[in-house]
Design an enzyme around this catalytic site. Structure first.
Site, short mmCIF file in Angstrom:
data_model
loop_
_atom_site.label_atom_id
_atom_site.label_comp_id
_atom_site.label_asym_id
_atom_site.label_seq_id
_atom_site.Cartn_x
_atom_site.Cartn_y
_atom_site.Cartn_z
N GLU A 122 0.80 -1.23 0.00
CA GLU A 122 0.00 0.00 0.00
C GLU A 122 0.83 1.28 0.00
O GLU A 122 0.78 2.07 0.96
CB GLU A 122 -0.96 0.00 1.19
N GLU A 171 -5.54 -8.55 0.75
CA GLU A 171 -6.27 -8.20 1.97
C GLU A 171 -7.73 -7.96 1.63
O GLU A 171 -8.03 -7.35 0.60
CB GLU A 171 -5.74 -6.90 2.61
C1 BGP Z 1 -4.52 -1.90 5.38
C2 BGP Z 1 -3.18 -2.31 5.96
C3 BGP Z 1 -3.24 -3.30 7.06
C4 BGP Z 1 -4.43 -3.12 7.99
C5 BGP Z 1 -5.73 -2.87 7.24
C6 BGP Z 1 -6.89 -2.49 8.12
O1 BGP Z 1 -4.43 -0.60 4.93
O2 BGP Z 1 -2.37 -2.86 4.94
O3 BGP Z 1 -2.00 -3.30 7.72
O4 BGP Z 1 -4.16 -2.25 8.99
O5 BGP Z 1 -5.57 -1.85 6.27
O6 BGP Z 1 -6.80 -1.15 8.50
P1 BGP Z 1 -7.32 -0.61 9.88
O7 BGP Z 1 -6.58 -1.36 10.90
O8 BGP Z 1 -7.00 0.84 9.86
O9 BGP Z 1 -8.78 -0.86 9.92
#
Ligand code: BGP
Length: 469
Positions: A163, A374
């Site tokens: 990201e 993800e």
């Molecule tokens: C993405 C990241 C992850 C994780 C996920 C959920 O942007 O790659 O590391 O954190 O988002 O985000 P959040 O924890 O802010 O809900």
């Protein structure tokens, strides 16, 4: 329809969010070790000093993953465990830890899927200019090569960066991630280019090494759609997709930056410095990049801003991914819509947006190989009679896997799905309250692990390859 046998069912984590052991076995300090301790930067001051103690409990965690039937585990390497100061001496204990982790996965037939950079940068490099500095680029390439050499005999899937849009925009525009710089578009666009140049060099080195594995990158995938069918909304959506998708995907997949964005950056004197040689290497690497990782949580709904440019306030609440913000150039704003569904953190739930977005990508980039690296639901899971009843998570993943089936039928080349996250972990800005995992961690009871309802459900999905979804 069943998912084919070469489709990987997995789940993911990231070093800073799970490992803990922040100062053990020779690990160096990272930007997040420092940043998370600045008052007001994270939710209730939470940090990854202990996280969910995966560093010490990885055997137990991987045994649980095996019990769940997981085919692949996506995790990241903490650069500062391998090179404590970013580019000096190698720390053998760091190599040993990841060897153990990889071997433990392989013991159960779980495919290790490695992210090299999931935001925890050795602090020495951050202090010396971070992603704005050539030193960081050179150091990353050396670190990547070291990982290929050490682990590449057993690891056949490498993701260079996680990201870029998030760590660069939150780091140089919103100030919500390290290095905490606000409103500096020149630095923001420079950091993106430097990351892509580092990615490209890592791809070339990987291919030279002939390890017969795959290398790619993971991007946020948040396709933009206009709030209605008006010409203005179409314009807003085009602009949003150019800055959040084309700017990131074109250099990796086409080997060039989109002219629509680059021309505007030149006009506004915020264009990154780029040499001919860097651009040539980015071009060359684009022909060797094996896959694109997509992190999909939600689409964005956008409308054109008429009149004066709104100033974005740099509050933590503005950086949570929820709609309601103007774009950095004041052209459009993201909107929460009455007829859409949202999570408790105001992230839209849209499997339809997933299918439409994947088809948009197919139109622009053809049948590039895709892994969903993800996807998942952040929630506060109810505990009823000692059971963690995360039914909304089951629904969320079910709908998104159904959407993937649709996209595959439409001809999109998707070869794997990694739920975020395998276990409850530290959310960068939301602490431990926002849960994503199949496995619950009891922070009050010695980090004890507990299977959630979704654990059993995902196991059955994998078992019948999604036939009953
Ligand atoms: C993405 C990241 C992850 C994780 C996920 C959920 O942007 O790659 O590391 O954190 O988002 O985000 P959040 O924890 O802010 O809900």
């Amino acid at each position: 329809m069943k998912f084919s046998h070469d489709f990987l069912f997995g789940a993911a984590s990231a070093s800073y969010q799970v490992e803990g052991a922040w100062n053990e076995d020779g690990k160096g300090m990272t930007n997040w070790d420092e940043f998370s301790k600045i008052p007001g930067k994270t939710f209730e001051g939470t940090n990854g000093d202990v996280a969910v103690d995966h560093y010490h409990r990885y055997k137990e965690d991987i045994a649980l993953m095996a019990e769940m039937g997981l085919e692949s585990y996506r995790f990241s390497i903490s650069w500062a465990r391998i090179f404590p100061d970013g580019d000096g001496e190698i720390n053998p204990k760091g190599i040993e830890f990841y060897n153990n982790l990889i071997n433990e996965c392989l013991k159960y037939g779980i495919v290790p899927f490695i992210t090299l950079y999931h935001w925890d940068l050795p602090l020495t490099l951050e202090k010396d200019g971070g992603w704005l500095s050539q030193r960081t680029i050179r150091a990353f390439v050396r670190y990547a090569e070291t990982c290929f050499t050490a682990f590449g005999d057993r690891v056949k899937h490498f993701i260079t960066f996680n990201e870029t849009i998030v760590f660069c925009s939150l780091g140089y525009m919103a100030g919500a991630h390290p290095p905490g710089i606000t409103n500096d578009p020149k630095k923001y666009f420079q950091a993106i280019h430097n990351v892509f140049y580092a990615h490209a060099q890592a791809v070339l080195i990987y291919k030279e090494m002939s390890q017969y594995g795959e290398i790619g990158i993971s991007h946020v995938f948040s396709p933009a759609f206009g709030v209605d069918d008006s010409e203005e909304s179409h314009k807003a959506a085009y602009h949003a997709n150019a800055y959040a998708t084309h700017l990131y995907f074109d250099p990796i997949l086409k080997g060039e930056y989109p002219a629509y964005v680059m021309d505007a950056l030149k006009d506004n004197e915020i264009h990154p410095e780029q040499t001919e040689e860097e651009l040539a290497i980015i071009k060359q690497a684009s022909t060797m990049n094996d896959f694109m990782g997509l992190n999909y949580y939600q689409p964005s709904r956008v409308e054109l801003i008429k009149g004066d440019v709104e100033k974005r306030e740099n509050k933590r609440e503005n950086c949570t991914g929820a709609p309601g913000n103007p774009s950095f150039d004041g052209v459009f704003r993201t909107v929460k819509m009455n007829d859409k569904r949202y999570t408790k953190w105001d992230w839209e739930i849209s499997p339809e947006g997933f299918v439409d977005g994947l088809n948009m990508l197919k139109e622009r980039y053809g049948q590039v190989k895709i892994y969903i690296t993800e996807n998942g639901l952040g929630d506060e899971d109810p505990i009823i009679e000692d059971e963690i009843c995360d039914v909304p998570r089951i629904h969320y993943i079910q709908e998104h896997l159904q959407a993937l089936k649709q996209a595959i039928q439409d001809g999109v080349n998707v070869k794997g799905y990694f739920a975020w996250s395998v276990i409850d972990l530290l959310s960068w800005l939301n602490g431990y309250k926002k849960q994503y995992g199949f496995i619950y961690v009891d922070h009050k009871n010695n980090y004890q692990r507990k299977k959630k309802l979704s654990f059993h459900w995902y196991r059955s999905v994998i078992e019948n390859r999604g036939e009953d979804l």
